[in-house]
Design a protein around this motif. Structure first.
Motif, PDB file in Angstrom:
ATOM      1  N   UNK A   6       8.229   7.490  -4.096  1.00  0.00           N
ATOM      2  CA  UNK A   6       8.537   6.223  -4.762  1.00  0.00           C
ATOM      3  C   UNK A   6       8.997   5.162  -3.764  1.00  0.00           C
ATOM      4  N   UNK A   7       8.895   3.913  -4.178  1.00  0.00           N
ATOM      5  CA  UNK A   7       9.421   2.751  -3.467  1.00  0.00           C
ATOM      6  C   UNK A   7      10.247   1.938  -4.467  1.00  0.00           C
ATOM      7  N   UNK A   8      11.029   0.959  -4.000  1.00  0.00           N
ATOM      8  CA  UNK A   8      11.800   0.153  -4.960  1.00  0.00           C
ATOM      9  C   UNK A   8      10.905  -0.683  -5.862  1.00  0.00           C
ATOM     10  N   UNK A   9      11.454  -1.093  -6.982  1.00  0.00           N
ATOM     11  CA  UNK A   9      10.672  -1.913  -7.914  1.00  0.00           C
ATOM     12  C   UNK A   9      11.035  -3.375  -7.818  1.00  0.00           C
TER      13      UNK A   9
ATOM     14  N   UNK B 140       0.849  -1.185   0.000  1.00  0.00           N
ATOM     15  CA  UNK B 140       0.000   0.000   0.000  1.00  0.00           C
ATOM     16  C   UNK B 140       0.891   1.242   0.000  1.00  0.00           C
ATOM     17  N   UNK B 141       0.349   2.368  -0.459  1.00  0.00           N
ATOM     18  CA  UNK B 141       1.125   3.592  -0.626  1.00  0.00           C
ATOM     19  C   UNK B 141       1.500   4.230   0.716  1.00  0.00           C
ATOM     20  N   UNK B 142       2.651   4.922   0.719  1.00  0.00           N
ATOM     21  CA  UNK B 142       3.095   5.668   1.889  1.00  0.00           C
ATOM     22  C   UNK B 142       3.391   7.131   1.565  1.00  0.00           C
ATOM     23  N   UNK B 143       3.703   7.458   0.320  1.00  0.00           N
ATOM     24  CA  UNK B 143       4.005   8.825  -0.113  1.00  0.00           C
ATOM     25  C   UNK B 143       5.065   9.476   0.765  1.00  0.00           C
ATOM     26  N   UNK B 144       6.184   8.792   0.870  1.00  0.00           N
ATOM     27  CA  UNK B 144       7.327   9.330   1.616  1.00  0.00           C
ATOM     28  C   UNK B 144       7.901  10.521   0.854  1.00  0.00           C
ATOM     29  N   UNK B 145       7.909  11.681   1.467  1.00  0.00           N
ATOM     30  CA  UNK B 145       8.320  12.904   0.759  1.00  0.00           C
ATOM     31  C   UNK B 145       9.776  12.845   0.319  1.00  0.00           C
TER      32      UNK B 145
ATOM     33  N   UNK C 218      13.657  -5.104   4.437  1.00  0.00           N
ATOM     34  CA  UNK C 218      13.884  -4.401   5.700  1.00  0.00           C
ATOM     35  C   UNK C 218      14.041  -2.905   5.482  1.00  0.00           C
ATOM     36  N   UNK C 219      14.682  -2.522   4.365  1.00  0.00           N
ATOM     37  CA  UNK C 219      14.861  -1.095   4.075  1.00  0.00           C
ATOM     38  C   UNK C 219      13.540  -0.435   3.663  1.00  0.00           C
ATOM     39  N   UNK C 220      12.685  -1.190   2.984  1.00  0.00           N
ATOM     40  CA  UNK C 220      11.347  -0.665   2.669  1.00  0.00           C
ATOM     41  C   UNK C 220      10.628  -0.300   3.962  1.00  0.00           C
ATOM     42  N   UNK C 221      10.719  -1.191   4.953  1.00  0.00           N
ATOM     43  CA  UNK C 221      10.083  -0.937   6.246  1.00  0.00           C
ATOM     44  C   UNK C 221      10.801   0.173   7.006  1.00  0.00           C
ATOM     45  N   UNK C 222      12.109   0.113   7.019  1.00  0.00           N
ATOM     46  CA  UNK C 222      12.902   1.083   7.782  1.00  0.00           C
ATOM     47  C   UNK C 222      12.617   2.510   7.340  1.00  0.00           C
ATOM     48  N   UNK C 223      12.544   2.719   6.039  1.00  0.00           N
ATOM     49  CA  UNK C 223      12.361   4.071   5.506  1.00  0.00           C
ATOM     50  C   UNK C 223      10.900   4.394   5.194  1.00  0.00           C
ATOM     51  N   UNK C 224      10.000   3.452   5.500  1.00  0.00           N
ATOM     52  CA  UNK C 224       8.562   3.661   5.316  1.00  0.00           C
ATOM     53  C   UNK C 224       8.239   4.054   3.875  1.00  0.00           C
ATOM     54  N   UNK C 225       8.806   3.314   2.925  1.00  0.00           N
ATOM     55  CA  UNK C 225       8.608   3.600   1.510  1.00  0.00           C
ATOM     56  C   UNK C 225       7.308   2.999   0.978  1.00  0.00           C
TER      57      UNK C 225
END
Length: 454
Positions: free
Chosen positions: A359-362, A349-354, A419-426
């Motif tokens: 964006x998030x990784x692909x 689901x989207x987070x819209x990290x400024x 883990x980095x997706x979670x860590x940075x809330x992407x």
């Protein structure tokens, strides 16, 4: 056109303005483009858009622990530092899956994202325009082997089109003749419709972790159609940038978004997006018909594309997944992030990290090139593939020859990327598709005619 127009174009008021305005209006009345008018006015009083002396800062969401990861991160940073000197770029970010995508300094890396003002950079979405992933969840349970067999029957992987074309039916298919960037590409749109790609493109069959339902995920871009549009877009971008910013490297060239060419290119991108979405859909539909099942759910997202946000900037994602609500008219709040053939595909689901520009990784990305990975691992790769198959994963190569550069060891550690997706809330993981098997093109070049001795 008046003096304000010339000032907006970067010219300084001077005695030549009267002559310049008269010349510009005469050229416009004769049907000349703004680029041609600008080029002529430059002969009277040159003006140039310069590279920045120092690159803008950018968001960095890439951790590195091992020597290979640190070397990859250093290479990515060097490219981004050069890229962020391009004058159209207002902000940038690097995803956890980042890796270099070219040797020319300042080439946008895989996992890179930039926001640009009044500029569309074809090099920033690359030739694989609208590379994307699409999922179909089937209503009834089914045998994964049966689904993979159906995929192999209804489509093909690798270069070229289908032996028997499928007549495409997608929004925008009648607009090719009206768009200068798509005119004459109708045969690519028809011939490649219903086909998969090569390289890292795949068809993956698994089960939804939450319900156990069988799922099909395809990964490909716009095939030959997108590659031809990219060539035309780069040619237009280089013509424009050679006039307004000749010191900008050719791979960073852009089309002015509010020019006639820019508007046509933007329209062409949307048409190719429609084609690509329809291409995923027709493959999934043919598989459904082959297996005699029904569709319970379907969704998709691109990760090589250009998006326009409310701030008016053009957001380019090169191997970066949009993670903000309303990134497209068909956004339903879910995106797919595949990792490798032996790992679950994440439904997020989207987070819209400024800081990441939304964006998030692909995917998982690489720490080394394909050739380096093959060179350094050699015979161990055949054993790796055999071990995956021994675990019960149905790993297939369409051409019959495995491409060992696509094995899990060729990619970054999936757990670390997650883990980095979670860590940075992407992005927020809401479900997964666990693997049963997959099909890729395989190493179709090994026995290609041009590789065989006379």
């Amino acid at each position: 056109m008046d003096g304000a127009t010339l000032i907006a174009w970067g010219f300084q008021p001077d005695r030549w303005f009267k002559q310049g305005i008269a010349t510009a209006n005469a050229m416009r009345a004769a049907g000349e483009s703004d680029d041609a008018i600008f080029a002529h006015l430059q002969t009277l009083a040159p003006v140039e858009t310069l590279l920045r002396t120092n690159g803008l800062p950018y968001g960095l969401f890439l951790d590195a622990e091992t020597p290979a990861e640190r070397a990859n991160a250093a290479a990515v940073a060097a490219h981004m530092d050069a890229l962020m000197r391009v004058p159209t770029i207002k902000a940038g970010a690097v995803m956890p899956d980042a890796c270099p995508s070219g040797s020319a300094m300042g080439t946008i890396p895989v996992g890179g994202a930039v926001a640009c003002e009044n500029a569309i950079h074809p090099g920033f979405h690359s030739s694989d325009i609208c590379c994307s992933v699409a999922a179909t969840i089937f209503k009834r349970d089914d045998d994964p082997v049966k689904v993979l067999d159906a995929v192999q029957r209804v489509t093909h992987f690798g270069p070229g089109g289908r032996a028997k074309p499928i007549r495409p039916a997608f929004e925008g298919d009648t607009d090719f003749g009206d768009n200068p960037f798509l005119r004459g590409l109708e045969n690519f749109a028809l011939g490649h419709f219903g086909s998969q790609g090569d390289g890292n493109h795949f068809a993956y069959v698994g089960r939804l972790r939450s319900t156990g339902q069988i799922a099909l995920v395809t990964h490909h871009g716009s095939r030959g159609l997108g590659a031809q549009l990219y060539k035309r877009g780069m040619a237009a971008a280089r013509r424009h940038t050679a006039i307004v910013a000749p010191k900008v490297p050719a791979h960073n060239a852009w089309i002015k978004a509010d020019s006639p060419e820019g508007r046509s290119y933007w329209q062409a991108l949307q048409i190719v997006r429609s084609w690509t979405k329809a291409n995923h859909a027709i493959i999934h539909t043919m598989v459904r018909q082959e297996i005699g099942n029904q569709i319970a759910d379907t969704f998709w997202n691109e990760h090589n594309f250009v998006f326009r946000r409310d701030d008016g900037l053009f957001y380019h994602g090169k191997g970066a997944t949009p993670s903000w609500s309303g990134y497209s008219a068909d956004d339903d709040g879910r995106t797919l992030i595949p990792l490798n053939m032996s790992e679950p595909i994440l439904i997020t689901a989207h987070r819209d990290h400024k800081g990441s520009l939304g964006f998030a990784p692909h995917g998982a990305g690489r720490n080394a090139s394909r050739s380096q990975h093959l060179r350094e691992n050699g015979d161990a790769l055949a054993a790796e593939l055999a071990a995956l198959q021994a675990r019960g994963l149905d790993i297939r190569s369409y051409c019959g020859i495995p491409d060992h550069s696509e094995l899990p060891s060729a990619y970054k550690d999936a757990a670390a990327v997650r883990a980095q997706i979670d860590k940075y809330d992407l992005a927020r993981v809401v479900d997964e598709i666990t693997p049963c098997g997959s099909i890729m093109a395989g190493d179709w070049e090994r026995d290609a005619p041009w590789r065989k001795p006379r």
